[in-house]
Design an enzyme around this catalytic site. Sequence first.
Site, mmCIF file in Angstrom:
data_model
loop_
_atom_site.group_PDB
_atom_site.id
_atom_site.type_symbol
_atom_site.label_atom_id
_atom_site.label_comp_id
_atom_site.label_asym_id
_atom_site.label_seq_id
_atom_site.Cartn_x
_atom_site.Cartn_y
_atom_site.Cartn_z
ATOM 1 N N GLU A 52 0.630 -1.057 -0.416
ATOM 2 C CA GLU A 52 -0.419 0.144 -0.170
ATOM 3 C C GLU A 52 1.014 1.565 -0.375
ATOM 4 O O GLU A 52 0.943 2.467 -1.037
ATOM 5 C CB GLU A 52 -0.771 -0.324 1.403
ATOM 6 C CG GLU A 52 -2.260 -0.912 1.070
ATOM 7 C CD GLU A 52 -2.000 -1.936 0.999
ATOM 8 O OE1 GLU A 52 -0.810 -2.898 1.691
ATOM 9 O OE2 GLU A 52 -3.065 -2.926 0.881
ATOM 10 N N HIS B 139 -10.395 -5.261 9.748
ATOM 11 C CA HIS B 139 -10.615 -5.079 8.849
ATOM 12 C C HIS B 139 -11.925 -4.361 9.134
ATOM 13 O O HIS B 139 -12.710 -4.479 7.651
ATOM 14 C CB HIS B 139 -10.881 -5.918 7.541
ATOM 15 C CG HIS B 139 -9.760 -6.921 7.460
ATOM 16 N ND1 HIS B 139 -8.792 -7.150 8.487
ATOM 17 C CD2 HIS B 139 -9.533 -7.063 5.763
ATOM 18 C CE1 HIS B 139 -7.967 -7.973 8.028
ATOM 19 N NE2 HIS B 139 -8.562 -8.308 5.952
#
Lengths: 428, 324
Positions: free
Chosen positions: B60, B129
């Site tokens: 990322e 998450h």
Amino acid sequence: MPRTLSLPSKTKKTAAKKAARPVASKVAAKKAILQATLKAIPKATSKTAPKSAKVPVKAVTKAKSVAPEKVTLTASSKAEFSKSPFNSSLKPAQKINFLREMLRIRRFEQQALKYYNQGIMGGFLHLYNGQESVAVGTASLMNGHDEIITAYRDHGHALAVGMGMNECMAELFGKGTGCSKGKGGSMHFFAPDKHYWGGHGIVAGQTPLGLGLAFAIKYKKDKGCAVAFLGDGAVNQGVFSECLNMAALMELPIVFVIENNGYSMGTSLERSSAIRHSLASRAEGFDVDWSLCSGFDLYELRASLGEAMEKARTRYRPHVLEVATYRYYGHSVADANAKKYRSPEEIELYKTERDPITLWQNQLLAENVITQVGIDKIDAEAKAEAAAAAEFGIASPWPPEESIFEGIYHEVDHKTEAGQTGRFFFSE
Amino acid sequence: MPVITYRQALNDAFAEELTRDENVFLMGEEVAQYNGAYKVTEGLWERFGSKRVIDTPISEAAFLGLCVGAAMMGLRPVVELMFWSFAYVGFDQIINNAGCIRYMSGGLINVPMVIRGPANGGTNVGATHSHTPENFLANTPGLKVVCPATPYDAKGLMISSIRDNDTVCFMENTLLYGDLGEVPEGAYTIPLGVAEVKREGIDVSLIAHGRAVLTCLAAAEILSAEHGVEAEVVDLRSIRPLDEETILNSVAKTHRAVLVDENKPFCGVSSQIAALLAEHAFDDLDAPILRVTALDAPAIYSMPLEKLQLPDAQAVVAKVLSSF
């Protein structure tokens, strides 16, 4: 010309074996490496070409595990570097200009230091003294399509690409006439019109941006490459490893230049980095080409980097070039321990024997390109320019208060339709 | 008007903009050959090819930074985070680079990019998450934050975001991807910073963004049918810029405000709205400003307890009734 790394000779093996021995012998080994390195690097006072120029190699024997065809050490003598295709056609005026640019950086930094120490200038001040050849050499290789980006020790790169001393100095003073209108400070100089994308404060944070520059070059089919600078400390940030992987995977035209000045703030290379061969050789695991060079000699820097940049431009091969260099001042001027984590003798040794400006002056004198009178004149001009820039910075006005809310959103600044719906700022 | 999913509405927005502007490209983990982890980019790689729709490794920080660098050079990246929760791995690139470069360069450099992906809890996947970082990001001047609740808004806001010259953090919701709604064909834009009154009412203003808007609409139906309370539902649609006018107009009409937010309560989006109302609607209010937010704990895995953590219609109804 570059040559393939050959296996160390028998005598070298013995020395390296000693060096690789753990703990007790490690310190001694590192000292030996430093000494060997210093011996190998051209002396500022010497006018004859040395036999070889190598950067520190911790344990040569372990280099065996590196695929030989991948490893190219740079050419072995100064004479060969000067004959490299990147140097052989240099005109005297260009060579003199390199000297001028390096002196301008040094005098700029010294002026900044003066006012910083007086408390007139604030912020952090990461001086580039000792490393000038790297920025000047790089800027001299840019072809009008190349893009560069660096970290927080960014004044040298800014001046080398053509930013004015006035705008840079004014930025250090936080003035509205500064290159970033007083909003960035020392670590955040930018000049996109000169292909210079900063000036970034977070260690290694600029490395993926460099990847983006390279991506855009390839996407637009431009004929350039990206050069992303980082320090030896930045190599240990995770994002840099991610970048190496993506550069290779996406075949991006980028050269990462590690300006290895030996210290990540107060922590020496030996204390911060686990090294098999060199910092650059970490690229090996990502199938990225790498090489080492001495940054003390401008010919060597240009020859090594020029080759890497050309390969990136024409073949989309990323490259990591580790440049041995040295900074004379602390991590920043506020670094109170700058003379504690390294000996004053070490600093003095580099200043007297490896100074890139002195070395280049001697080179030009030896080539009869310039006289001492000529050098003194250029230096005096650089000093005067830097002093005038400091005066300009001090005399410039502070940015106006209303500018606090400018430069945040493009759409607001330009009063576009998108900049006029909803509230953007929440101060009363 | 065609009825399509929230997912398809986004997909259509990408196709429109990829066709319109060659500087637009999509990038992210599994966005191309896999067709997207949530199939939001399905079919686009096949249609637009590897130059425009690009798979990345699980990095990322590197690919967010790459997109910032590419945007500085004038490209228009639309970068997917498989979950906004993963943004934290690359937060430096979003905050320090996307968020601050324009300012630190004195306005010389723009970063026209969209960072998008789902940002929601309630899917039984645990804390890592289930983050909703709209408040973190909206706390950074330089970034814009958009949270569409419906397929129509998703498409119009996405097209605006891609054409915007600043960085837009676009927050979707995995629980909404399958929702159906009327969406026009072709390109249309919804300006950022314009809220929408999704249901008119006179007794209380329910103010929300993202999926919480749907919770409010459901609560409003119950309030109307069972309690004779007509709630007005204000969908913020974008957090920054914020449409204060629509919020204040609604509260001036209803004299009551209940803020519904899947964000956490402490320093969350609802905190900002509450501050706004306290400052500018004090005289209009007939009751304290009330909030229904995610419970102030990390998202729990266990399914029945997780349901308790997020606002639901019954909780909203109860909160509204308590204000009378």
